[in-house]
Design an enzyme around this catalytic site. Sequence first.
Site, mmCIF file in Angstrom:
data_model
loop_
_atom_site.group_PDB
_atom_site.id
_atom_site.type_symbol
_atom_site.label_atom_id
_atom_site.label_comp_id
_atom_site.label_asym_id
_atom_site.label_seq_id
_atom_site.Cartn_x
_atom_site.Cartn_y
_atom_site.Cartn_z
ATOM 1 N N ASP A 1 0.826 -1.211 0.000
ATOM 2 C CA ASP A 1 0.000 0.000 0.000
ATOM 3 C C ASP A 1 0.865 1.267 0.000
ATOM 4 O OD1 ASP A 1 -2.495 1.232 0.030
ATOM 5 O OD2 ASP A 1 -3.279 -0.126 1.553
ATOM 6 N N TRP B 1 -3.103 3.368 -5.764
ATOM 7 C CA TRP B 1 -4.390 3.974 -6.182
ATOM 8 C C TRP B 1 -4.277 4.845 -7.433
ATOM 9 C CZ3 TRP B 1 -2.656 6.409 -1.310
ATOM 10 C CH2 TRP B 1 -2.681 5.502 -0.235
ATOM 11 N N GLY B 2 -3.325 4.519 -8.311
ATOM 12 C CA GLY B 2 -3.230 5.257 -9.573
ATOM 13 C C GLY B 2 -2.446 6.558 -9.490
ATOM 14 N N ASP C 1 -10.491 3.191 -3.285
ATOM 15 C CA ASP C 1 -11.127 1.964 -2.795
ATOM 16 C C ASP C 1 -12.560 1.793 -3.304
ATOM 17 O OD1 ASP C 1 -8.766 1.836 -1.465
ATOM 18 O OD2 ASP C 1 -9.648 1.621 0.534
HETATM 19 C C1 GLA Z 1 -6.026 1.084 1.427
HETATM 20 C C2 GLA Z 1 -6.183 0.112 0.266
HETATM 21 C C3 GLA Z 1 -7.271 -0.915 0.594
HETATM 22 C C4 GLA Z 1 -6.919 -1.638 1.888
HETATM 23 C C5 GLA Z 1 -6.730 -0.626 3.017
HETATM 24 C C6 GLA Z 1 -6.182 -1.276 4.274
HETATM 25 O O1 GLA Z 1 -7.163 1.896 1.575
HETATM 26 O O2 GLA Z 1 -6.495 0.785 -0.918
HETATM 27 O O3 GLA Z 1 -7.408 -1.836 -0.470
HETATM 28 O O4 GLA Z 1 -5.761 -2.414 1.700
HETATM 29 O O5 GLA Z 1 -5.806 0.382 2.638
HETATM 30 O O6 GLA Z 1 -6.009 -0.350 5.299
#
Ligand code: GLA
Length: 377
Positions: free
Chosen positions: A127, A162-163, A184
């Site tokens: 992440d 996330w891009g 998300d």
């Molecule tokens: C981010 C990621 C999610 C998940 C959460 C966990 O938001 O994008 O997919 O892994 O963290 O905290």
Amino acid sequence: MLAQKPPMGWNTWNTFGADINESLIRESADAFVDTGLKDAGYEYLVIDDCWSEYNRDPVTDRIVPHHEKFPNGMKVVADYVHSKGLKFGMYSCDGVRTCADYPGSFDHEFLDAQMFAEFGVDYLKYDNCYKPNNADGPTLYRRMAMALRASGRDILFSACNWGTDDVWTWIRAAGAHMYRSTGDINDSAESYRNIVKSQADKFGYSGPGCYNDIDMLTVGMYGKGLVGSVGCNDADYRSQFSLWCMFSAPLMLGCDIRHLNEQTLRLVTNRELLRIDQDGECRPPIIRDCLWDDTSRVMLKMLDNNEYAIAFYNMGEKDRTLPMLFTEFGLPAHSGYGFKVRNLFTGEDEGFYKEYMRIPVKAHDCAVYRAQLVRDK
Ligand code: GLA
């Protein structure tokens, strides 16, 4: 080579969030096998965030598995998952803390990669929270990719920024096998549609070895669990699942696989849809809006063996008949060719179409076909 096909599996986050433990993982591993998910190709069982204690061990500097959630450590869990013929995934973050505020791997990349390898990890989701402002994102992903490669174990690297930083332009070079390109997902029609709209023109970068990951599926959640939101109906789930397949995206389930209903199980193990997702050529679909507004899409995806997938999506609130003009996709009427199609939800051959198709599709639903380009007799 890892990730020759889009990875398939299940991840704890969408339903369980922080509420994870060894029994959940054991029961879910059992469910992979008992429900037939494993036979259908689902392979990776992935524990997301919140698996550790709040702080590293002060002496060894290692991340410590949470003493109540995973009292026997992670190796035991990995061994159980492997004993079922599955692969085991875990989670960390390129910042100092993870998104849910547990220890991240920043400046501990090689130590942590070694630890994951010792656990028997086959997949690492990585992440992007709590990254120091002066740290360069691409550099941190490259660093963890090298740490994993140095660990002595084959570990699929699932990047999750996330891009940001135009990830599609550098992530393949950075050694990742898949890369989250969006924020998300939650279990609503609006969420999966927005994801698809934002990525529809970016799949040219996605292919064997490194796939555009448009997030874990919410199929089968029906509004329950951490990202349950307002929930979706079965028509939405048919649309969501088949869209992921049309894009050859990774298929990571996010519902509680211990309690799948019949519709969900039939959908996510639909062999014909899975063949489209896993098609060796991994080409993105050609996409048109078919009613000159923003609430419908028709798609044509070229598959190997000279076959095609054709899909109609009604993203409006009314049942409608959606047209597809073959000439808009490149096939002229004067060629003498048309498409012989089989409906992938009913399994029925629906005959030969020349020049165009007009297909009734209920609100939120879709129609998906496998097609052969043949000459009119
Ligand atoms: C981010 C990621 C999610 C998940 C959460 C966990 O938001 O994008 O997919 O892994 O963290 O905290």
